[in-house]
Structure formats: structure tokens, C-alpha cells
Design a protein around this motif. Structure first.
Motif, PDB file in Angstrom:
ATOM      1  N   GLN A  35       0.823  -1.203   0.000  1.00 33.70           N
ATOM      2  CA  GLN A  35       0.000   0.000   0.000  1.00 33.70           C
ATOM      3  C   GLN A  35       0.860   1.257   0.000  1.00 33.70           C
ATOM      4  OE1 GLN A  35      -2.421  -0.775   3.462  1.00 33.70           O
ATOM      5  NE2 GLN A  35      -4.009  -1.803   2.248  1.00 33.70           N
ATOM      6  N   ILE A  36       1.904   1.249   0.795  1.00 31.71           N
ATOM      7  CA  ILE A  36       2.817   2.402   0.834  1.00 31.71           C
ATOM      8  C   ILE A  36       3.495   2.578  -0.516  1.00 31.71           C
ATOM      9  CG2 ILE A  36       4.997   3.263   1.788  1.00 31.71           C
ATOM     10  CD1 ILE A  36       4.113   2.000   4.465  1.00 31.71           C
ATOM     11  N   ARG A  37       3.946   1.479  -1.086  1.00 34.63           N
ATOM     12  CA  ARG A  37       4.595   1.525  -2.396  1.00 34.63           C
ATOM     13  C   ARG A  37       3.641   2.112  -3.437  1.00 34.63           C
ATOM     14  NH1 ARG A  37       5.722  -3.482  -2.560  1.00 34.63           N
ATOM     15  NH2 ARG A  37       7.709  -3.276  -1.497  1.00 34.63           N
ATOM     16  N   LYS A  38       2.412   1.668  -3.435  1.00 29.72           N
ATOM     17  CA  LYS A  38       1.425   2.154  -4.401  1.00 29.72           C
ATOM     18  C   LYS A  38       1.172   3.659  -4.220  1.00 29.72           C
ATOM     19  CE  LYS A  38      -3.264   1.359  -6.034  1.00 29.72           C
ATOM     20  NZ  LYS A  38      -4.490   0.592  -5.854  1.00 29.72           N
ATOM     21  N   ARG A  39       0.956   4.081  -2.986  1.00 30.51           N
ATOM     22  CA  ARG A  39       0.721   5.511  -2.729  1.00 30.51           C
ATOM     23  C   ARG A  39       1.938   6.348  -3.104  1.00 30.51           C
ATOM     24  NH1 ARG A  39      -1.420   3.632   2.253  1.00 30.51           N
ATOM     25  NH2 ARG A  39       0.382   4.488   3.317  1.00 30.51           N
ATOM     26  N   THR A  40       3.113   5.842  -2.817  1.00 29.23           N
ATOM     27  CA  THR A  40       4.341   6.573  -3.134  1.00 29.23           C
ATOM     28  C   THR A  40       4.478   6.763  -4.630  1.00 29.23           C
ATOM     29  OG1 THR A  40       5.433   5.693  -1.161  1.00 29.23           O
ATOM     30  CG2 THR A  40       6.853   6.561  -2.893  1.00 29.23           C
ATOM     31  N   TYR A  41       4.252   5.697  -5.401  1.00 29.24           N
ATOM     32  CA  TYR A  41       4.348   5.809  -6.853  1.00 29.24           C
ATOM     33  C   TYR A  41       3.260   6.712  -7.419  1.00 29.24           C
ATOM     34  CZ  TYR A  41       7.925   2.191  -6.989  1.00 29.24           C
ATOM     35  OH  TYR A  41       9.076   1.486  -6.826  1.00 29.24           O
ATOM     36  N   GLN A  42       2.072   6.663  -6.859  1.00 34.28           N
ATOM     37  CA  GLN A  42       1.004   7.542  -7.331  1.00 34.28           C
ATOM     38  C   GLN A  42       1.377   9.006  -7.099  1.00 34.28           C
ATOM     39  OE1 GLN A  42      -2.372   6.009  -5.155  1.00 34.28           O
ATOM     40  NE2 GLN A  42      -2.984   4.661  -6.837  1.00 34.28           N
ATOM     41  N   GLU A  43       1.909   9.295  -5.931  1.00 33.07           N
ATOM     42  CA  GLU A  43       2.317  10.669  -5.635  1.00 33.07           C
ATOM     43  C   GLU A  43       3.485  11.094  -6.527  1.00 33.07           C
ATOM     44  OE1 GLU A  43       2.316  14.426  -3.677  1.00 33.07           O
ATOM     45  OE2 GLU A  43       0.828  12.877  -4.074  1.00 33.07           O
ATOM     46  N   TYR A  44       4.404  10.211  -6.721  1.00 27.70           N
ATOM     47  CA  TYR A  44       5.552  10.494  -7.577  1.00 27.70           C
ATOM     48  C   TYR A  44       5.085  10.788  -9.003  1.00 27.70           C
ATOM     49  CZ  TYR A  44      10.082   9.868  -9.807  1.00 27.70           C
ATOM     50  OH  TYR A  44      11.220  10.062 -10.536  1.00 27.70           O
ATOM     51  N   ASP A  45       4.178   9.978  -9.514  1.00 29.56           N
ATOM     52  CA  ASP A  45       3.623  10.208 -10.850  1.00 29.56           C
ATOM     53  C   ASP A  45       2.868  11.527 -10.924  1.00 29.56           C
ATOM     54  OD1 ASP A  45       4.660   7.855 -11.876  1.00 29.56           O
ATOM     55  OD2 ASP A  45       2.795   6.732 -11.601  1.00 29.56           O
ATOM     56  N   ARG A  46       2.128  11.838  -9.885  1.00 29.33           N
ATOM     57  CA  ARG A  46       1.383  13.095  -9.849  1.00 29.33           C
ATOM     58  C   ARG A  46       2.327  14.293  -9.910  1.00 29.33           C
ATOM     59  NH1 ARG A  46      -0.445  17.114  -6.687  1.00 29.33           N
ATOM     60  NH2 ARG A  46       0.771  16.505  -4.874  1.00 29.33           N
ATOM     61  N   LEU A  47       3.391  14.233  -9.136  1.00 25.32           N
ATOM     62  CA  LEU A  47       4.361  15.329  -9.126  1.00 25.32           C
ATOM     63  C   LEU A  47       5.087  15.449 -10.464  1.00 25.32           C
ATOM     64  CD1 LEU A  47       5.837  14.894  -5.542  1.00 25.32           C
ATOM     65  CD2 LEU A  47       4.269  16.674  -6.345  1.00 25.32           C
ATOM     66  N   ASN A  48       5.419  14.320 -11.065  1.00 30.68           N
ATOM     67  CA  ASN A  48       6.051  14.356 -12.387  1.00 30.68           C
ATOM     68  C   ASN A  48       5.119  14.967 -13.418  1.00 30.68           C
ATOM     69  OD1 ASN A  48       8.669  13.459 -12.154  1.00 30.68           O
ATOM     70  ND2 ASN A  48       8.098  11.308 -12.233  1.00 30.68           N
ATOM     71  N   HIS A  49       3.851  14.616 -13.341  1.00 26.93           N
ATOM     72  CA  HIS A  49       2.873  15.168 -14.268  1.00 26.93           C
ATOM     73  C   HIS A  49       2.764  16.692 -14.096  1.00 26.93           C
ATOM     74  CE1 HIS A  49      -0.568  15.316 -16.883  1.00 26.93           C
ATOM     75  NE2 HIS A  49      -1.244  15.948 -15.948  1.00 26.93           N
ATOM     76  N   LEU A  50       2.717  17.150 -12.869  1.00 31.94           N
ATOM     77  CA  LEU A  50       2.649  18.586 -12.601  1.00 31.94           C
ATOM     78  C   LEU A  50       3.896  19.307 -13.137  1.00 31.94           C
ATOM     79  CD1 LEU A  50       1.202  18.687  -8.973  1.00 31.94           C
ATOM     80  CD2 LEU A  50       0.045  19.332 -11.107  1.00 31.94           C
ATOM     81  N   LEU A  51       5.023  18.677 -12.949  1.00 32.78           N
ATOM     82  CA  LEU A  51       6.258  19.268 -13.446  1.00 32.78           C
ATOM     83  C   LEU A  51       6.257  19.366 -14.974  1.00 32.78           C
ATOM     84  CD1 LEU A  51       9.087  20.338 -12.870  1.00 32.78           C
ATOM     85  CD2 LEU A  51       9.903  17.985 -12.925  1.00 32.78           C
ATOM     86  N   GLU A  52       5.798  18.318 -15.628  1.00 35.45           N
ATOM     87  CA  GLU A  52       5.689  18.327 -17.079  1.00 35.45           C
ATOM     88  C   GLU A  52       4.761  19.436 -17.546  1.00 35.45           C
ATOM     89  OE1 GLU A  52       4.511  14.445 -18.319  1.00 35.45           O
ATOM     90  OE2 GLU A  52       6.391  13.532 -17.683  1.00 35.45           O
ATOM     91  N   LEU A  53       3.639  19.608 -16.859  1.00 39.03           N
ATOM     92  CA  LEU A  53       2.713  20.687 -17.228  1.00 39.03           C
ATOM     93  C   LEU A  53       3.354  22.051 -17.052  1.00 39.03           C
ATOM     94  CD1 LEU A  53      -0.636  19.410 -15.661  1.00 39.03           C
ATOM     95  CD2 LEU A  53      -0.047  19.540 -18.082  1.00 39.03           C
ATOM     96  N   GLU A  54       4.111  22.189 -16.006  1.00 41.12           N
ATOM     97  CA  GLU A  54       4.745  23.462 -15.729  1.00 41.12           C
ATOM     98  C   GLU A  54       5.825  23.792 -16.744  1.00 41.12           C
ATOM     99  OE1 GLU A  54       7.472  24.953 -12.136  1.00 41.12           O
ATOM    100  OE2 GLU A  54       5.450  24.390 -11.520  1.00 41.12           O
ATOM    101  N   LEU A  55       6.494  22.766 -17.249  1.00 40.31           N
ATOM    102  CA  LEU A  55       7.571  22.981 -18.202  1.00 40.31           C
ATOM    103  C   LEU A  55       7.081  23.217 -19.633  1.00 40.31           C
ATOM    104  CD1 LEU A  55      10.156  20.346 -16.933  1.00 40.31           C
ATOM    105  CD2 LEU A  55      10.213  22.818 -16.610  1.00 40.31           C
ATOM    106  N   THR A  56       5.821  22.917 -19.896  1.00 38.68           N
ATOM    107  CA  THR A  56       5.310  23.115 -21.256  1.00 38.68           C
ATOM    108  C   THR A  56       4.691  24.469 -21.434  1.00 38.68           C
ATOM    109  OG1 THR A  56       3.202  22.085 -20.679  1.00 38.68           O
ATOM    110  CG2 THR A  56       4.879  20.702 -21.717  1.00 38.68           C
TER     111      THR A  56
END
Length: 56
Positions: A35-56
Motif C-alpha cells: 500500500q505504501i509503495r502504491k501511494r508513493t508511486y502515485q504521488e511520484y507520478d502526480r508530481l512528475n505530471h505537474l512538473l511536465e505541465l509546468e515545463l510546457t
């Protein structure tokens, strides 16, 4: 600005190894670790997505 894809990949692998190592070092049962692994990856993906949006 050039992006070194190989270095980015190495950084991601190192980051993931660190996350997995920290989770495995805990005294939690397998389900909790999953469960921790899943939540961690979800948060990591969310932050990466936000960063990608910010860079475009």
C-alpha cells in the motif's frame, strides 16, 4: 539545453531503488508495504505530471 536521457534513466533507477529499500526496511507486513509503495508511486507520478505541465 540538452537532456542526457541516460543520466535521467540512471537517476530514476536510483530513486526507485532508494524508495524500495526504505520501504523494505520497515517492520510492516507485506500488505502495508504494498500500500505504501502504491501511494508513493502515485504521488511520484502526480508530481512528475505537474512538473511536465509546468515545463510546457
Amino acid at each position: 539545453m540538452t537532456i542526457d536521457i541516460e543520466q535521467c534513466l540512471k537517476n530514476e533507477i536510483h530513486r526507485e531503488q532508494t524508495i524500495l529499500s526504505l520501504i523494505n526496511e520497515t517492520d510492516l507486513d507485506s500488505l502495508s508495504k504494498d500500500q505504501i509503495r502504491k501511494r508513493t508511486y502515485q504521488e511520484y507520478d502526480r508530481l512528475n505530471h505537474l512538473l511536465e505541465l509546468e515545463l510546457t
